[in-house]
Design an enzyme around this catalytic site. Structure first.
Site, PDB file in Angstrom:
ATOM      1  N   ASP A  20      11.035 -10.075   5.570  1.00 50.95           N
ATOM      2  CA  ASP A  20      11.766 -11.333   5.376  1.00 50.95           C
ATOM      3  C   ASP A  20      13.095 -11.350   6.124  1.00 50.95           C
ATOM      4  OD1 ASP A  20       9.728 -12.104   3.588  1.00 50.95           O
ATOM      5  OD2 ASP A  20      10.708 -10.956   2.006  1.00 50.95           O
ATOM      6  N   LYS A  28      11.776 -12.780  11.092  1.00 49.29           N
ATOM      7  CA  LYS A  28      11.053 -12.457  12.330  1.00 49.29           C
ATOM      8  C   LYS A  28      10.325 -13.672  12.895  1.00 49.29           C
ATOM      9  CE  LYS A  28       8.855  -9.127  10.242  1.00 49.29           C
ATOM     10  NZ  LYS A  28       9.574  -9.161   8.956  1.00 49.29           N
ATOM     11  N   GLY A  71       4.614 -13.863   5.840  1.00 48.96           N
ATOM     12  CA  GLY A  71       4.941 -15.297   5.765  1.00 48.96           C
ATOM     13  C   GLY A  71       6.041 -15.579   6.768  1.00 48.96           C
ATOM     14  N   HIS A  72       5.652 -15.759   8.025  1.00 46.20           N
ATOM     15  CA  HIS A  72       6.659 -15.974   9.076  1.00 46.20           C
ATOM     16  C   HIS A  72       6.948 -17.472   9.196  1.00 46.20           C
ATOM     17  CE1 HIS A  72       5.612 -11.872  11.078  1.00 46.20           C
ATOM     18  NE2 HIS A  72       6.129 -11.782   9.875  1.00 46.20           N
ATOM     19  N   GLN A  79       6.120  -7.641   7.869  1.00 50.59           N
ATOM     20  CA  GLN A  79       6.820  -6.867   6.839  1.00 50.59           C
ATOM     21  C   GLN A  79       8.042  -6.191   7.500  1.00 50.59           C
ATOM     22  OE1 GLN A  79       3.058  -6.304   6.882  1.00 50.59           O
ATOM     23  NE2 GLN A  79       3.239  -8.231   5.807  1.00 50.59           N
TER      24      GLN A  79
HETATM   25  P1  IMP Z   1       1.075  -5.952  -0.104  1.00 51.26           P
HETATM   26  O1  IMP Z   1       1.389  -5.831   1.348  1.00 51.26           O
HETATM   27  O2  IMP Z   1       0.667  -7.330  -0.526  1.00 51.26           O
HETATM   28  O3  IMP Z   1       0.122  -4.899  -0.560  1.00 51.26           O
HETATM   29  O4  IMP Z   1       2.441  -5.678  -0.926  1.00 51.26           O
HETATM   30  C1  IMP Z   1       3.098  -4.407  -0.891  1.00 51.26           C
HETATM   31  C2  IMP Z   1       4.612  -4.587  -0.889  1.00 51.26           C
HETATM   32  O5  IMP Z   1       5.033  -5.149   0.332  1.00 51.26           O
HETATM   33  C3  IMP Z   1       5.135  -5.519  -1.993  1.00 51.26           C
HETATM   34  O6  IMP Z   1       6.410  -5.045  -2.395  1.00 51.26           O
HETATM   35  C4  IMP Z   1       5.296  -6.838  -1.271  1.00 51.26           C
HETATM   36  O7  IMP Z   1       6.261  -7.674  -1.877  1.00 51.26           O
HETATM   37  C5  IMP Z   1       5.760  -6.358   0.099  1.00 51.26           C
HETATM   38  N1  IMP Z   1       5.435  -7.288   1.181  1.00 51.26           N
HETATM   39  C6  IMP Z   1       4.224  -7.498   1.733  1.00 51.26           C
HETATM   40  N2  IMP Z   1       4.306  -8.415   2.709  1.00 51.26           N
HETATM   41  C7  IMP Z   1       5.588  -8.773   2.791  1.00 51.26           C
HETATM   42  C8  IMP Z   1       6.300  -9.667   3.643  1.00 51.26           C
HETATM   43  O8  IMP Z   1       5.756 -10.306   4.555  1.00 51.26           O
HETATM   44  N3  IMP Z   1       7.637  -9.773   3.411  1.00 51.26           N
HETATM   45  C9  IMP Z   1       8.272  -9.043   2.454  1.00 51.26           C
HETATM   46  N4  IMP Z   1       7.642  -8.194   1.648  1.00 51.26           N
HETATM   47  C10 IMP Z   1       6.309  -8.054   1.812  1.00 51.26           C
END
Ligand code: IMP
Length: 415
Positions: A12, A15, A39-40, A221
């Protein structure tokens, strides 16, 4: 030139906007890891577009977007996203390529991710099935995009996998089993529409490199969520660091010329896990409100706190980053004082194993009051804002080359 754009915090960092901004000088934009957990966000006029799987540089008309082999791919999310984007630009479908090597996110991955998060003490995932799909990939029982075009093979693999998953669903989670016929039928429909978009991305990209095309690798991420080097186990299941780009698309390590780190002017995190500079009092609340810090994928409120230079130094080291694109500086306007974490009580450097115990030591400088969203020249920024940037550069040993001062596409200062 080929560059990678990587988040140096917990995701977040902004990017989406950065890639959209830089992509105008590139021919190809590649996602190399993760899936619909991302979520870009790109703001076009009054419209906010959120990209989950499609590379967000695709809004630039001459760009081809590639969803690379290291990604996990959910066709249902993809088509929803594509249908929305086609309303903005109908040519997008012709400009998207999907690697045959991507592992598929299946309905049972999402179901298991959800149940685990809801019934056990989860880590706070996005519930998009990401971790469970990567488990199958590394357990060597996953289904890949390329398998969809061999119906017999797909059916055999699916039946084998689903029989195990249904046992888990029924015996461990006391949930209803899923029907293989429904899934097979649904994926046949997806396959027909996906067929023209599916490629061998390694061949496509190596040809592009030979033709001297410019490629931007769009990280998702952030570094602190990396499966190896993040705040494990509170991480995602892919390689979010720059090295992930090489293994995520199958090109040699020498083909990435530069890595740009994206850093928010403060720090946020969604989901559980250590966060040394988290502020759960007024400052955190103010940052959440002023920065509209709610997850682009899940809508969850993000945890907020001051900039932590130790985290950014650690992330820069893992990525070989020398320059940063600083985002959301405008959000800090109005604060009397701006704090920056420079070291920790018992350690100079960030250590993910000790992250729970690290308490930042802060430097504090006067804040700025002006609205800076229309400023496009570094020297026109209020003195206090310039001082804050200098402080970031000093404590991270990195150069701030771009500064985002508002959500609009053009709200960027190039230093
Ligand atoms: P997962 O990727 O859905 O398995 O989540 C694992 C961890 O990564 C959790 O803490 C999510 O909140 C975090 N996470 C996954 N995708 C994003 C992103 O695009 N932005 C911020 N945090 C993310």
């Amino acid at each position: 030139m080929n560059i990678a754009v990587i988040g140096l915090q917990w995701g977040d960092e902004g990017k989406g906007k950065v890639v959209d901004y830089l992509a105008k000088d590139f021919d190809i934009d590649v996602r190399f890891q993760g899936g619909a957990n991302a979520g870009h966000t790109v703001r076009v006029g009054e419209k906010e577009l959120i990209f989950h799987q499609i590379p967000c540089g695709i809004l630039n008309k001459d760009i081809t977007g590639v969803i690379g082999a290291g990604c996990v791919f959910d066709p249902s999310v993809f088509f929803e996203e594509l249908n929305n984007l086609k309303k903005v630009d109908p040519t997008i479908e012709e400009r998207i390529k999907i690697s045959q090597f991507c592992h598929l996110v299946m309905p049972y991955h999402i179901m298991i991710d959800r149940i685990r998060e809801e019934t056990q003490q989860g880590i706070g995932t996005t519930k998009k099935g990401i971790g469970v799909a990567y488990e199958d990939k590394y357990g060597r029982i996953g289904l890949r995009v390329g398998d969809m075009f061999n119906p017999e093979r797909f059916e055999k693999l699916l039946k084998h996998n689903l029989s195990r998953k249904n046992l888990i669903l029924m015996e461990i989670y006391r949930a209803e089993p899923l029907s293989d016929n429904e899934i097979i039928h649904q994926f046949r429909e997806y396959a027909d529409r996906l067929r023209p978009m599916v490629i061998d991305d390694t061949a496509f990209l190596s040809r592009a490199i030979k033709e001297k095309k410019n490629i931007i690798f769009e990280g998702a991420q952030g570094t602190l969520l990396d499966i190896n080097f993040g705040t494990y186990p509170y991480v995602t299941s892919s390689h979010t660091i720059a090295g992930g780009a090489n293994i995520g698309v199958g090109i040699g390590p020498l083909y990435i010329d530069k890595v740009i780190g994206v850093v928010k002017a403060y720090t946020t995190r969604v989901g559980r896990g250590p966060f040394p500079s988290e502020d759960d009092s007024c400052l955190g609340e103010d940052l959440r409100k002023m920065g509209k810090e709610f997850g682009a994928t899940t809508g969850r409120p993000r945890r907020c706190g001051p900039f932590d230079a130790g985290v950014v130094r650690y992330a820069a080291r893992l990525n070989g980053v020398e320059e940063i694109f600083l985002t959301k500086l405008d959000v800090l306007s109005g604060l009397d004082k701006i704090k920056i974490g420079v070291a920790y009580n018992n350690k100079k450097d960030f250590d993910p194993f000790l992250a729970e115990e690290l308490n930042p030591i802060y430097n504090e400088i006067p804040g700025f009051k002006e609205d800076i969203s229309m400023i496009r020249d570094f020297n026109d920024l209020p003195e206090q804002a310039r001082n804050y940037i200098k402080l970031i550069e000093h404590h991270t040993n990195l150069q701030v080359n771009f500064i985002s001062v508002g959500p609009n596409r053009d709200a960027v200062i190039k230093k």
